[in-house]
Scaffold this motif. Sequence first.
Motif, PDB file in Angstrom:
ATOM      1  N   ASN A 131      28.870  15.171  12.047  1.00 20.36           N
ATOM      2  CA  ASN A 131      28.488  16.484  12.564  1.00 20.36           C
ATOM      3  C   ASN A 131      29.273  16.736  13.839  1.00 20.36           C
ATOM      4  O   ASN A 131      28.960  16.194  14.892  1.00 20.36           O
TER       5      ASN A 131
ATOM      6  N   TYR B  26      35.257  15.786   3.837  1.00 16.06           N
ATOM      7  CA  TYR B  26      35.243  17.075   3.157  1.00 16.06           C
ATOM      8  C   TYR B  26      34.184  17.973   3.777  1.00 16.06           C
ATOM      9  O   TYR B  26      33.191  17.509   4.338  1.00 16.06           O
ATOM     10  N   GLN B  27      34.403  19.272   3.653  1.00 14.74           N
ATOM     11  CA  GLN B  27      33.438  20.232   4.152  1.00 14.74           C
ATOM     12  C   GLN B  27      32.148  20.160   3.337  1.00 14.74           C
ATOM     13  O   GLN B  27      32.184  20.044   2.119  1.00 14.74           O
ATOM     14  N   SER B  28      31.039  20.240   4.017  1.00 15.32           N
ATOM     15  CA  SER B  28      29.749  20.360   3.333  1.00 15.32           C
ATOM     16  C   SER B  28      29.361  21.834   3.323  1.00 15.32           C
ATOM     17  O   SER B  28      30.131  22.703   3.740  1.00 15.32           O
ATOM     18  N   SER B  29      28.155  22.112   2.860  1.00 12.98           N
ATOM     19  CA  SER B  29      27.695  23.502   2.824  1.00 12.98           C
ATOM     20  C   SER B  29      27.327  24.024   4.204  1.00 12.98           C
ATOM     21  O   SER B  29      27.077  25.217   4.369  1.00 12.98           O
ATOM     22  N   THR B  30      27.310  23.134   5.216  1.00 19.42           N
ATOM     23  CA  THR B  30      26.992  23.531   6.588  1.00 19.42           C
ATOM     24  C   THR B  30      28.249  23.474   7.437  1.00 19.42           C
ATOM     25  O   THR B  30      28.939  22.450   7.477  1.00 19.42           O
ATOM     26  N   ALA B  31      28.568  24.566   8.111  1.00 15.97           N
ATOM     27  CA  ALA B  31      29.777  24.628   8.926  1.00 15.97           C
ATOM     28  C   ALA B  31      29.761  23.533   9.988  1.00 15.97           C
ATOM     29  O   ALA B  31      28.759  23.333  10.682  1.00 15.97           O
ATOM     30  N   GLY B  32      30.875  22.820  10.093  1.00 11.00           N
ATOM     31  CA  GLY B  32      30.993  21.787  11.103  1.00 11.00           C
ATOM     32  C   GLY B  32      30.374  20.461  10.729  1.00 11.00           C
ATOM     33  O   GLY B  32      30.400  19.516  11.526  1.00 11.00           O
TER      34      GLY B  32
ATOM     35  N   TYR C 186      30.706  17.451   8.021  1.00 16.57           N
ATOM     36  CA  TYR C 186      31.648  16.919   7.039  1.00 16.57           C
ATOM     37  C   TYR C 186      31.085  15.656   6.395  1.00 16.57           C
ATOM     38  O   TYR C 186      30.295  14.932   7.007  1.00 16.57           O
TER      39      TYR C 186
ATOM     40  N   LEU D 259      37.971  21.947  -0.129  1.00 18.66           N
ATOM     41  CA  LEU D 259      36.983  21.371   0.777  1.00 18.66           C
ATOM     42  C   LEU D 259      37.643  20.435   1.788  1.00 18.66           C
ATOM     43  O   LEU D 259      36.969  19.670   2.471  1.00 18.66           O
ATOM     44  N   SER D 260      38.962  20.505   1.864  1.00 18.50           N
ATOM     45  CA  SER D 260      39.675  19.588   2.745  1.00 18.50           C
ATOM     46  C   SER D 260      39.403  19.924   4.209  1.00 18.50           C
ATOM     47  O   SER D 260      39.105  21.063   4.571  1.00 18.50           O
ATOM     48  N   THR D 261      39.511  18.905   5.049  1.00 20.09           N
ATOM     49  CA  THR D 261      39.418  19.070   6.498  1.00 20.09           C
ATOM     50  C   THR D 261      40.551  18.280   7.136  1.00 20.09           C
ATOM     51  O   THR D 261      41.270  17.543   6.460  1.00 20.09           O
TER      52      THR D 261
END
Length: 433
Positions: free
Chosen positions: A236, A177-183, A185, A154-156
Motif C-alpha cells: 500500500n 500489479y494494480q489491485s482494484s484499489t488505487a495505490g 499493489y 495491470l502493470s506497475t
Amino acid sequence: MKTTINKVLFVLSLFFVFTSCDDKEIITLNSDANTVVTLSTNSVVLTGDTASEEAVTVSWTEPDFGFEAATTYRILMDVSGGDFSNPQTISIGNAYSKTFLVQELNSRAINLGLEPDMESSIDIIVETRLSEQTTMQSNLVTLAVTPYSAVLDLSTTWGVVGSATPNGWDGPDVPFYQSSTAGVYVAYTTLIDGLVKFRENNDWTNNYGDDGADGTLEAGGADIPVTAGTYKITFNINALTYTLEAYSWGVVGDATPNGWDGPDINLEYDPTSDQWRALATLTDGLIKFRQNNDWGTNYGDDGVDGTLELNGSDISVTAGNYLITVNFNDLTYTLEEVDFWGVVGSATPNGWDGPDVELSLDYTSDGAVWYNDNVDLVDGLIKFRANNDWGVNYGDDGADGSLESGGADINVTAGNYSISINLTELTYTLTQN
C-alpha cells in the motif's frame, strides 16, 4: 455443418440384447434421433463493463433414441464457415442449456481469433455423446458477436527484490500489479528463506524496507526477512504498509498426478486477464480447485455448468492435455484441450528421445505463441514438436526463421537461449542470453 450421427456406428444398428431364458429383446437405436439447438439472442455486443452479466443462453432438446440412454453434451464453437477441426469446446454434462457470461463468451470469441470491437459471427453446434465413439451433432446456429479486448494492463513500476526472490538482488524484480484499489499493489510469488525489499523501476533510487519489522515501510529501510513459501504480497503506497500472506491456488484430484493428497497442480496468476491458469496433463477422473494445498477453501461445480461453488461437487474430466483457466472474481472456469509444445533434439538436455524442453503459453496470444526464456543448449540440432511426439513437428528448411511441418533440423551453438515459436505465423526466434 452436417447434422449427422457417427455413420459407421449407426450402420451397425447399435443394439443391446437382453436375455431372459430363451427370450431376446433387441433394442435398436433410432437413427432419426437429434438435438435441436436454439439461442436466447442472435446478436450480442460484449463489453468489459458488463463482464459478469449474462450474454447468451444456448439451449437444446433431449434426443429421442428409442430407449433410455445416459448422454452427455458438449458445445462446440467455431468461426462462421469453419469446419470445427479446432473448435472451442465446452463440456456440459447432462444439462440441456448453458448460459454464457459476457466474460466467458468474450474469452471464447478471442480464442477463435475474432477481432475486438468488430462484429463477427460464431457457428455453434451441440454434440451429444452416448459413448467415446458414439456421437451425434445438432443443427448449426449462428451468433453475431462483437468482442472486446480482454488484455488488461495491470502493470506497475514497482517490484519485489532480494535474496529470497527468484532473481536475487540484481533482479529483474518480481512485479507488483494494480489491485482494484488505487495505490494498492499485489504480487504473487514463491520465495525462499532470505530477504526482500520493494523498489521502483528495477532500480535503487526509490526503494522501501521495514526498519521496525512492524509492517510499515520506510524509504531506504531495512531488509525484510521472509521464510520459504508461496505468497501474496500487498503493498500500500498510500499508507506505506505491506502484508505477506501464504497464498496459492491449485488443482487437486484423482485426475492429477499427485491425487487427492496433493501437492496440487499450481495455478499461475495471469495479470493480462486477472485470472489463474495452468497447463496440465490429466487422466480420466475428478478434480477440484483449492487454496494453499488445503481443504479449508475449495471449489467444485454443482451444476456442471462452468461455475464454481464453495465446497461444490467434484468435476469430472477425461484424459488429455488442458489449459485450465479459473476466474475467482466471478467464480467461472474453463478446461480447454490443447497441444503442449516443446523443444527436442541433440542440443537439448534429453536428446532426440525427450522428454522435450517445455515451452510456456503466452496467454495474450490466443494460443499462438509458446516460449521459454531459460533454455540451456549444447552444439547440435533442435526441432519443435507437440506433446513429446513426432505426429506434429516443425523444422526450418531454409534456415530463415520460418517453420515448415516436418522441416529440417535447426542447427544451434552452445549457450543459454530465449526461445519462442508463433504457430499462427509459423516463425520462431532463438536469442542467446
